[in-house]
Scaffold this motif. Structure first.
Motif, PDB file in Angstrom:
ATOM      1  N   ASP A  80       7.293   6.376   9.094  1.00  0.00           N
ATOM      2  CA  ASP A  80       7.028   6.760  10.475  1.00  0.00           C
ATOM      3  C   ASP A  80       6.014   5.809  11.105  1.00  0.00           C
ATOM      4  N   VAL A  81       6.163   5.597  12.407  1.00  0.00           N
ATOM      5  CA  VAL A  81       5.256   4.729  13.160  1.00  0.00           C
ATOM      6  C   VAL A  81       4.837   5.462  14.430  1.00  0.00           C
ATOM      7  N   LEU A  82       3.544   5.483  14.691  1.00  0.00           N
ATOM      8  CA  LEU A  82       3.004   6.002  15.942  1.00  0.00           C
ATOM      9  C   LEU A  82       2.417   4.823  16.698  1.00  0.00           C
ATOM     10  N   VAL A  83       2.974   4.520  17.860  1.00  0.00           N
ATOM     11  CA  VAL A  83       2.484   3.435  18.692  1.00  0.00           C
ATOM     12  C   VAL A  83       1.681   4.047  19.829  1.00  0.00           C
ATOM     13  N   VAL A  84       0.414   3.692  19.893  1.00  0.00           N
ATOM     14  CA  VAL A  84      -0.487   4.207  20.920  1.00  0.00           C
ATOM     15  C   VAL A  84      -0.390   3.288  22.131  1.00  0.00           C
ATOM     16  N   ARG A  85      -0.023   3.842  23.256  1.00  0.00           N
ATOM     17  CA  ARG A  85       0.192   3.073  24.480  1.00  0.00           C
ATOM     18  C   ARG A  85      -1.137   2.638  25.089  1.00  0.00           C
ATOM     19  N   SER A  86      -1.238   1.388  25.468  1.00  0.00           N
ATOM     20  CA  SER A  86      -2.478   0.860  26.045  1.00  0.00           C
ATOM     21  C   SER A  86      -2.836   1.544  27.356  1.00  0.00           C
ATOM     22  N   GLU A  87      -1.825   1.928  28.137  1.00  0.00           N
ATOM     23  CA  GLU A  87      -2.120   2.568  29.421  1.00  0.00           C
ATOM     24  C   GLU A  87      -2.666   3.989  29.264  1.00  0.00           C
ATOM     25  N   LEU A  88      -2.620   4.532  28.062  1.00  0.00           N
ATOM     26  CA  LEU A  88      -3.167   5.872  27.820  1.00  0.00           C
ATOM     27  C   LEU A  88      -4.614   5.847  27.341  1.00  0.00           C
ATOM     28  N   VAL A  89      -5.153   4.650  27.099  1.00  0.00           N
ATOM     29  CA  VAL A  89      -6.556   4.545  26.689  1.00  0.00           C
ATOM     30  C   VAL A  89      -7.415   4.878  27.904  1.00  0.00           C
ATOM     31  N   PRO A  90      -8.310   5.855  27.773  1.00  0.00           N
ATOM     32  CA  PRO A  90      -9.146   6.235  28.925  1.00  0.00           C
ATOM     33  C   PRO A  90      -9.978   5.055  29.430  1.00  0.00           C
ATOM     34  N   GLU A  91     -10.155   4.986  30.730  1.00  0.00           N
ATOM     35  CA  GLU A  91     -10.939   3.904  31.350  1.00  0.00           C
ATOM     36  C   GLU A  91     -12.346   3.826  30.778  1.00  0.00           C
ATOM     37  N   ASP A  92     -12.924   4.982  30.460  1.00  0.00           N
ATOM     38  CA  ASP A  92     -14.306   5.015  29.974  1.00  0.00           C
ATOM     39  C   ASP A  92     -14.423   4.892  28.456  1.00  0.00           C
ATOM     40  N   PHE A  93     -13.311   4.582  27.768  1.00  0.00           N
ATOM     41  CA  PHE A  93     -13.351   4.427  26.312  1.00  0.00           C
ATOM     42  C   PHE A  93     -14.154   3.178  25.965  1.00  0.00           C
ATOM     43  N   LYS A  94     -15.185   3.355  25.149  1.00  0.00           N
ATOM     44  CA  LYS A  94     -16.087   2.257  24.793  1.00  0.00           C
ATOM     45  C   LYS A  94     -15.803   1.788  23.365  1.00  0.00           C
ATOM     46  N   LEU A  95     -15.804   0.467  23.199  1.00  0.00           N
ATOM     47  CA  LEU A  95     -15.652  -0.112  21.868  1.00  0.00           C
ATOM     48  C   LEU A  95     -16.930   0.097  21.070  1.00  0.00           C
ATOM     49  N   GLU A  96     -16.782   0.229  19.763  1.00  0.00           N
ATOM     50  CA  GLU A  96     -17.937   0.312  18.875  1.00  0.00           C
ATOM     51  C   GLU A  96     -18.687  -1.027  18.911  1.00  0.00           C
ATOM     52  N   ILE A 114       0.803  -1.229   0.000  1.00  0.00           N
ATOM     53  CA  ILE A 114       0.000   0.000   0.000  1.00  0.00           C
ATOM     54  C   ILE A 114       0.831   1.272   0.000  1.00  0.00           C
ATOM     55  N   GLU A 115       2.128   1.162   0.259  1.00  0.00           N
ATOM     56  CA  GLU A 115       3.032   2.310   0.223  1.00  0.00           C
ATOM     57  C   GLU A 115       2.570   3.448   1.139  1.00  0.00           C
ATOM     58  N   CYS A 116       2.363   3.131   2.400  1.00  0.00           N
ATOM     59  CA  CYS A 116       1.940   4.147   3.370  1.00  0.00           C
ATOM     60  C   CYS A 116       3.145   4.952   3.843  1.00  0.00           C
ATOM     61  N   ASP A 117       2.874   6.139   4.367  1.00  0.00           N
ATOM     62  CA  ASP A 117       3.950   6.958   4.923  1.00  0.00           C
ATOM     63  C   ASP A 117       3.821   7.135   6.439  1.00  0.00           C
ATOM     64  N   LEU A 118       2.797   6.508   7.039  1.00  0.00           N
ATOM     65  CA  LEU A 118       2.630   6.500   8.489  1.00  0.00           C
ATOM     66  C   LEU A 118       1.849   5.252   8.868  1.00  0.00           C
ATOM     67  N   ILE A 119       2.292   4.591   9.930  1.00  0.00           N
ATOM     68  CA  ILE A 119       1.559   3.460  10.498  1.00  0.00           C
ATOM     69  C   ILE A 119       1.188   3.845  11.925  1.00  0.00           C
ATOM     70  N   ILE A 120      -0.074   3.643  12.277  1.00  0.00           N
ATOM     71  CA  ILE A 120      -0.545   3.921  13.630  1.00  0.00           C
ATOM     72  C   ILE A 120      -1.089   2.613  14.189  1.00  0.00           C
ATOM     73  N   CYS A 121      -0.503   2.149  15.280  1.00  0.00           N
ATOM     74  CA  CYS A 121      -0.929   0.874  15.848  1.00  0.00           C
ATOM     75  C   CYS A 121      -0.957   0.957  17.367  1.00  0.00           C
TER      76      CYS A 121
END
Length: 166
Positions: free
Chosen positions: A137-153, A103-110
């Motif tokens: 570039d890669v942006l890694v989102v830390r699991s401990e930063l997910v808000p407690e009240d974040f609801k899954l779709e 896909i030739e992306c220029d950013l990965i967010i995981c």
């Protein structure tokens, strides 16, 4: 500098959905397109009931439903273009060696970690492999930063029930 094409691997975990939301915001700010990806692991086939068709087809069906849910959500939130990719095999290999070059992306967010804690313990995380092998570039989102009240779709909750038995 702006990003043009963002890859967001998702696995049905809370942190991957939170990473998806961050990716949508970044895509909107950059007027970038998104590709959503999920890798169906052969070990997952054991969790998919075989009386409703082939295990491979059912795994892909559940994956398509989840990816299409995210795609619809991203488009509703204003992302200009959203594609999807389904891979098969070990996520750490498929994402870095197959999907990213295709896909030739220029950013990965995981997310920093997903559903499979055993694989992370034995083989290392998918995010570690992405950081190590990505040529962008890669942006890694830390699991401990997910808000407690974040609801899954709702479609993610259904995916988790049907596909991963979590």
């Amino acid at each position: 500098m702006t990003y043009q094409h963002i890859l967001i691997p998702v696995d049905g975990s809370k942190v991957s959905e939170y990473a998806f939301q961050k990716g949508v915001e970044i895509a909107k700010r950059n007027d970038a397109s998104i590709t959503l990806a999920h890798v169906v692991d052969i070990r997952t086939y054991a969790n998919v009931e075989s009386d409703r068709g082939s295990l491979h087809e059912n795994a892909d069906k559940y994956t398509e439903k989840m990816l299409n849910g995210y795609k619809e959500l991203a488009l509703k939130q204003g992302v200009k273009s959203v594609g999807t990719e389904i891979g098969h095999g070990a996520a750490r290999q498929v994402i870095t060696k197959e999907i990213v070059p295709k896909i030739e992306c220029d950013l990965i967010i995981c997310g920093s970690n997903g559903i499979n804690a055993l694989e992370r313990f034995i083989m290392g995380s998918v995010s570690e492999a992405i950081v190590r092998y990505a040529k962008c570039d890669v942006l890694v989102v830390r699991s401990e930063l997910v808000p407690e009240d974040f609801k899954l779709e709702e479609f993610t909750e259904e995916f988790r029930r049907e596909y991963t038995n979590n």
